[in-house]
Design a protein around this motif. Sequence first.
Motif, mmCIF file in Angstrom:
data_model
loop_
_atom_site.group_PDB
_atom_site.id
_atom_site.type_symbol
_atom_site.label_atom_id
_atom_site.label_comp_id
_atom_site.label_asym_id
_atom_site.label_seq_id
_atom_site.Cartn_x
_atom_site.Cartn_y
_atom_site.Cartn_z
ATOM 1 N N ARG A 1 0.839 -1.203 0.000
ATOM 2 C CA ARG A 1 0.000 0.000 0.000
ATOM 3 C C ARG A 1 0.872 1.251 0.000
ATOM 4 O O ARG A 1 1.716 1.424 0.873
ATOM 5 C CB ARG A 1 -0.961 -0.005 1.195
ATOM 6 N N HIS A 2 0.631 2.094 -0.978
ATOM 7 C CA HIS A 2 1.412 3.324 -1.149
ATOM 8 C C HIS A 2 0.587 4.471 -0.573
ATOM 9 O O HIS A 2 -0.366 4.934 -1.193
ATOM 10 C CB HIS A 2 1.674 3.523 -2.634
ATOM 11 N N ILE A 3 0.932 4.909 0.638
ATOM 12 C CA ILE A 3 0.205 6.007 1.278
ATOM 13 C C ILE A 3 1.173 7.121 1.676
ATOM 14 O O ILE A 3 0.935 7.845 2.641
ATOM 15 C CB ILE A 3 -0.626 5.533 2.489
ATOM 16 N N ALA A 4 2.263 7.250 0.918
ATOM 17 C CA ALA A 4 3.246 8.296 1.171
ATOM 18 C C ALA A 4 3.097 9.414 0.149
ATOM 19 O O ALA A 4 2.665 9.188 -0.982
ATOM 20 C CB ALA A 4 4.660 7.716 1.095
ATOM 21 N N ALA A 5 3.474 10.623 0.550
ATOM 22 C CA ALA A 5 3.539 11.743 -0.387
ATOM 23 C C ALA A 5 4.797 11.554 -1.225
ATOM 24 O O ALA A 5 5.868 12.069 -0.919
ATOM 25 C CB ALA A 5 3.575 13.063 0.368
ATOM 26 N N ALA A 6 4.646 10.742 -2.284
ATOM 27 C CA ALA A 6 5.792 10.317 -3.087
ATOM 28 C C ALA A 6 5.282 9.810 -4.429
ATOM 29 O O ALA A 6 4.115 9.445 -4.560
ATOM 30 C CB ALA A 6 6.555 9.216 -2.352
ATOM 31 N N PRO A 7 6.165 9.751 -5.456
ATOM 32 C CA PRO A 7 5.738 9.318 -6.788
ATOM 33 C C PRO A 7 5.571 7.806 -6.898
ATOM 34 O O PRO A 7 5.794 7.061 -5.951
ATOM 35 C CB PRO A 7 6.878 9.812 -7.683
ATOM 36 N N ALA A 8 5.210 7.363 -8.109
ATOM 37 C CA ALA A 8 4.902 5.955 -8.369
ATOM 38 C C ALA A 8 6.168 5.117 -8.535
ATOM 39 O O ALA A 8 7.225 5.615 -8.912
ATOM 40 C CB ALA A 8 4.046 5.838 -9.623
ATOM 41 N N VAL A 9 6.019 3.796 -8.270
ATOM 42 C CA VAL A 9 7.123 2.860 -8.437
ATOM 43 C C VAL A 9 6.628 1.597 -9.130
ATOM 44 O O VAL A 9 5.425 1.316 -9.165
ATOM 45 C CB VAL A 9 7.764 2.485 -7.084
ATOM 46 N N ASP A 10 7.569 0.832 -9.698
ATOM 47 C CA ASP A 10 7.322 -0.517 -10.197
ATOM 48 C C ASP A 10 8.096 -1.494 -9.320
ATOM 49 O O ASP A 10 9.211 -1.185 -8.873
ATOM 50 C CB ASP A 10 7.800 -0.682 -11.638
ATOM 51 N N VAL A 11 7.506 -2.659 -9.098
ATOM 52 C CA VAL A 11 8.189 -3.741 -8.386
ATOM 53 C C VAL A 11 8.577 -4.791 -9.416
ATOM 54 O O VAL A 11 7.735 -5.244 -10.199
ATOM 55 C CB VAL A 11 7.292 -4.347 -7.297
ATOM 56 N N LEU A 12 9.852 -5.180 -9.419
ATOM 57 C CA LEU A 12 10.372 -6.106 -10.415
ATOM 58 C C LEU A 12 10.725 -7.449 -9.776
ATOM 59 O O LEU A 12 11.201 -7.499 -8.640
ATOM 60 C CB LEU A 12 11.635 -5.538 -11.073
ATOM 61 N N ALA A 13 10.512 -8.527 -10.522
ATOM 62 C CA ALA A 13 10.970 -9.859 -10.133
ATOM 63 C C ALA A 13 11.761 -10.419 -11.298
ATOM 64 O O ALA A 13 11.235 -10.555 -12.407
ATOM 65 C CB ALA A 13 9.797 -10.766 -9.792
ATOM 66 N N GLY A 14 13.052 -10.690 -11.080
ATOM 67 C CA GLY A 14 13.896 -11.164 -12.164
ATOM 68 C C GLY A 14 14.020 -10.165 -13.293
ATOM 69 O O GLY A 14 14.169 -10.539 -14.456
ATOM 70 N N GLY A 15 13.919 -8.883 -12.969
ATOM 71 C CA GLY A 15 14.038 -7.828 -13.956
ATOM 72 C C GLY A 15 12.765 -7.508 -14.703
ATOM 73 O O GLY A 15 12.734 -6.592 -15.523
ATOM 74 N N THR A 16 11.678 -8.255 -14.423
ATOM 75 C CA THR A 16 10.395 -8.038 -15.095
ATOM 76 C C THR A 16 9.397 -7.409 -14.136
ATOM 77 O O THR A 16 9.245 -7.891 -13.002
ATOM 78 C CB THR A 16 9.826 -9.372 -15.613
ATOM 79 N N PRO A 17 8.683 -6.346 -14.533
ATOM 80 C CA PRO A 17 7.704 -5.732 -13.623
ATOM 81 C C PRO A 17 6.571 -6.703 -13.287
ATOM 82 O O PRO A 17 5.971 -7.302 -14.175
ATOM 83 C CB PRO A 17 7.178 -4.534 -14.429
#
Length: 276
Positions: A137-153
């Motif tokens: 859960r992203h509840i910070a005053a901050a921009p978006a991110v991607d989570v990668l597994a083995g280099g793949t989102p």
Amino acid sequence: MRKTAAAGLAVGLIAALGFAAPASASTSASAQLSVLHGIPDTPVDVYVNGELTLDDFQPGDLAGPLTLPAGDYEVALTAPDAADASTPILGPATLTLAGGGNYTAAAYLSEGGDPSLKLFQNDTATTSAGQGRLTVRHIAAAPAVDVLAGGTPVIEDLTNPNEATLNLPAGTVSASVALAGTTDPVLGPTDVPIQDGVLTIVYAWGSAEDENLALAVQTVTVSHSNPGGVPSGTAGYLAQRDATMSFIGLAAAGALAIAAAAATAVAMRRRQEARR
């Protein structure tokens, strides 16, 4: 005289909500509710249906879980020692709890830094044998991110105040985090354990610009693969103070990744502006 929490936040919340009947309640079903305070540098009093429920609730604190009658609850946050809920700093907002639901109400900052309140429903559906569940859960005053597994989102463009959930085989996953739309990791890869039959909820809260990002972690047993387990949690500044506890397992790693990515994005933006 002001009433105080004599036996901790959870006990105080249970006692107060026990007397603050929901505005519209069903006595035939109940729900579970936890409350997370994710607004930095802002202690608050929490009022439920006009009654003082949590006195001096501190940033990073997680109260609950509580078993409550299903129905509507009006929640307002005021400055500490306010006489009543007539001049809230956040709310009032109506939280609707359905019978059998498991929820976390989070006070947090929007991406733009505005105080906000959101009711999340925790996914407690039974997992397949040998699997665990991760919710970020992203509840910070901050921009978006991607989570990668083995280099793949595997989680893309996660923005405030949204969440993403994955069911994964129990074991260890090598994961990394990149700024949204990129594949160059800003953190990791990191080896992350997945727990059988457990929902791990990771909250990234605070403000990247103000450099007070913090972690909060909540775990909920979602299947019978771990008999006797109950929902539990740790939060916020506890994770910052105790490096050993804060970096145990998937939750801390995931939240730290989001925090690092957000801070990196802000720093990159500032450098770009400085070059102009």
